[in-house]
Design an enzyme around this catalytic site. Structure first.
Site, PDB file in Angstrom:
ATOM      1  CG  ASP A   1      14.265  17.398  47.705  1.00  0.00           C
ATOM      2  OD1 ASP A   1      13.953  18.312  48.484  1.00  0.00           O
ATOM      3  OD2 ASP A   1      13.941  17.378  46.505  1.00  0.00           O
TER       4      ASP A   1
ATOM      5  CB  CYS B   1      -3.120   1.161  12.539  1.00  0.00           C
ATOM      6  SG  CYS B   1      -4.195   1.725  11.201  1.00  0.00           S
TER       7      CYS B   1
ATOM      8  CB  THR C   1      -0.926   0.040   1.226  1.00  0.00           C
ATOM      9  OG1 THR C   1      -0.138   0.082   2.422  1.00  0.00           O
ATOM     10  CG2 THR C   1      -1.828  -1.185   1.260  1.00  0.00           C
TER      11      THR C   1
ATOM     12  NE  ARG D   1      -0.661   7.628   0.425  1.00  0.00           N
ATOM     13  CZ  ARG D   1      -0.670   6.674  -0.476  1.00  0.00           C
ATOM     14  NH1 ARG D   1       0.465   6.349  -1.086  1.00  0.00           N
ATOM     15  NH2 ARG D   1      -1.787   6.030  -0.773  1.00  0.00           N
TER      16      ARG D   1
ATOM     17  NE  ARG E   1      -7.016  -7.150   4.650  1.00  0.00           N
ATOM     18  CZ  ARG E   1      -7.526  -7.345   3.423  1.00  0.00           C
ATOM     19  NH1 ARG E   1      -8.621  -8.061   3.276  1.00  0.00           N
ATOM     20  NH2 ARG E   1      -6.937  -6.792   2.380  1.00  0.00           N
TER      21      ARG E   1
ATOM     22  CB  CYS F   1      -1.940   5.299   8.345  1.00  0.00           C
ATOM     23  SG  CYS F   1      -3.615   4.642   8.526  1.00  0.00           S
TER      24      CYS F   1
ATOM     25  CB  CYS G   1      -0.141   2.057  10.423  1.00  0.00           C
ATOM     26  SG  CYS G   1      -0.941   1.937   8.832  1.00  0.00           S
TER      27      CYS G   1
ATOM     28  CB  CYS H   1      -3.463   4.857  13.025  1.00  0.00           C
ATOM     29  SG  CYS H   1      -1.972   4.732  11.993  1.00  0.00           S
TER      30      CYS H   1
END
Length: 543
Positions: free
Chosen positions: A488, A37, A29, A62, A40, A64, A33, A67
């Site tokens: 402290d 995400c 694709t 690139r 599928r 998603c 992601c 998500c």
């Protein structure tokens, strides 16, 4: 980086513990992601894993659109670590490449450009220029979606040097042009008016008439009430104003001043992603400071923290566990200016908290830089190191309240520095002057991306600065999640107010030694342990 099998199982199970620690790219694709995400699950042979989003983009993937990996917090590992790579990533994230170039970043880290590039590629897969491009893309998308700014202003505010570079870089990262993203209408801003247009290639920009409205994501849960309580106790008139669900303060930025309003309305409920964000309104004198302003707001609220990791480490402790379970999502408040934070904590070393605030308020009133703002809104920048170093505080801190000038801090004039606890003013005067001189002369850096070990060593070398004050500065100013000093006094005081197992420590003959022994189990989150102790101690004292 996790091995492939572990990463794939974490991705397939949507394990939220790994969100931000790596990214999943699908070769079929061309999209990358977050591991949580909801799309599928791809086949193993079609998957590549990257440690940071910039590496995935550099490889041609690139982001998603489902998500939204670019708007969620990245791995908290880079804030935990203090080595060269982590410091470089923090510098680049605040826009240092756009301000001083790769050569300037390398010089600030005391290495060569070649060594910096080699180390970054070996650790995260890409060099400083690819990381800077990824940051520009993220800022540009944030501005397009959250504001009505003209795209020309968006381009130069995000750090691009030309419109062509802006369009090409944005399309490669998100699969659409900036104009196409804005035209969809699905992610338009909240309807506020646009800031003045005409940012030109030099980035010149007048003061905004209307704020930029941005939304900063965090990992839930978030103990918003505890954060606001801490800032309310520390607030300086003219610099900060803290309400029931809002924090408003001034910001000293690389190119000018600014103001930020952080709105927690709805934050903390964590029912869905809509409520896992803090709304920020920014008024900037120069839009190119938007990256630095957003970075400071995130640091101020510790929004990059991983509450699950903190709970996993501190929750099983028999003494600390009940406090962790009582206040899930407690953060370590940061600062908008490391020097300002150091002065505040240094004065508390010598004076009770109310008198320390009084003194810092007087310094702001006398030496603070004014900003244009409506009446009743914080409009003073905390004095710069150079201002305090050159101010001749030797005489000023001995003055009486009657000589305090009329200014926005009128309510603090009733008891001036001349009425401070006897014997304390000389120590405060020397300590503040020495600290300001060291920072002004660049012998000490208190920026979030500073070398923590070097900064701690330099602070310990200053006369009049106690080790526990240094650790507090490291905790709240430098962002060290493991800062701790068993001596402290504030931690001791908090323990004495607590019932049960923690309160029993107060009766031990050598509290610092026994506390130090218990604290070994809290590493590497001892700063959070201190916050749980001090927060519970303040609550017990009030009741």
């Amino acid at each position: 980086m996790l091995d492939f099998e572990t990463s794939y199982r974490a991705m397939a199970s949507r394990d939220s513990r790994f969100d931000g620690t790596f990214y999943v790219a699908v070769t079929t694709t061309g999209i990358y992601c977050r591991p949580v995400c909801g799309s599928r699950t791809p086949k193993p042979e079609n998957v590549r894993f990257f440690r940071i989003a910039a590496a995935a983009e550099a490889a041609g993937f690139r982001a998603c659109r489902r998500c939204r990996p670019e708007v969620h917090p990245s791995s908290p590992e880079w804030n935990v670590r203090g080595d060269l790579v982590a410091r470089a990533l923090r510098l680049i994230a605040r826009g240092a490449v756009d301000e001083i170039g790769v050569a300037g970043v390398a010089a600030q880290l005391a290495v060569s450009e070649r060594h910096l590039h080699r180390q970054l590629v070996a650790e995260v897969g890409v060099g400083p220029l690819a990381l800077a491009l990824n940051r520009r893309n993220q800022v540009a998308r944030l501005l397009i979606e959250s504001s009505s700014l003209p795209l020309l202003d968006v381009a130069f505010a995000a750090g691009y040097s030309s419109i062509r570079q802006f369009n090409d870089g944005f399309r490669a990262a998100f699969g659409c042009s900036p104009r196409e993203l804005r035209r969809t209408g699905k992610t338009r801003g909240s309807g506020q008016a646009a800031a003045p247009s005409g940012t030109g290639a030099d980035g010149a920009q007048g003061a905004q008439a209307e704020p930029l409205v941005l939304r900063l994501r965090y990992r839930p849960p978030l103990a918003a009430a505890a954060l606001l309580s801490w800032f309310r106790d520390m607030a300086l008139p003219g610099v900060e104003d803290v309400g029931d669900r809002r924090l408003h303060r001034t910001l000293r930025l690389p190119r000018g001043g600014g103001r930020a309003e952080l709105d927690f309305t709805g934050a903390g409920s964590d029912r869905d992603a809509k409520h896992q964000q803090v709304t920020v309104r920014l008024w900037l004198s120069d839009l190119r400071d938007v990256t630095a302003a957003v970075r400071r707001c995130r640091d101020l609220l510790d929004l990059d923290s991983d509450p699950a990791a903190v709970t996993e480490a501190l929750g099983p402790d028999p003494r600390l566990g009940p406090l962790v379970r009582a206040t899930p999502g407690l953060r370590v408040p940061g600062c908008a200016d490391g020097f300002e934070l150091a002065v505040r904590l240094l004065t508390e070393q010598y004076l009770p908290p109310d008198q320390a605030r009084q003194l810092c308020g007087w310094l702001v009133a006398r030496y603070g830089e004014p900003l244009t703002a409506p009446d009743g809104v914080p409009a003073l920048l905390f004095p710069s190191p150079a201002m305090l170093a050159d101010a001749g505080l030797a005489g000023a801190l001995g003055e009486t309240a009657a000589r305090t000038p009329a200014d926005a801090n009128a309510g603090w004039r009733a008891a001036g520095p001349g009425e401070l606890r006897a014997g304390a003013s000389a120590g405060v005067r020397a300590a503040v002057c020495t600290l300001a001189g060291a920072v002004a002369d660049e012998k000490l850096s208190l920026e979030r991306d500073a070398d923590r070990e070097a900064a701690v060593a330099a602070l310990l070398g200053l006369p009049g600065v106690e080790p526990w004050t240094v650790q507090r500065i490291a905790m709240h100013g430098l962002g060290d999640p493991d800062a701790f000093d068993a001596g402290d006094p504030a931690v001791h005081a908090a323990i004495r107010t607590l019932p049960g197992a923690l309160g029993s420590l107060a009766g031990l003959p050598d509290l610092p030694r026994d506390l130090d022994g218990s604290a070994h189990r809290w590493r590497p989150w001892r700063s959070y342990a201190v916050m749980y102790l001090s927060s519970a101690g303040r609550l017990s004292a009030r009741h």
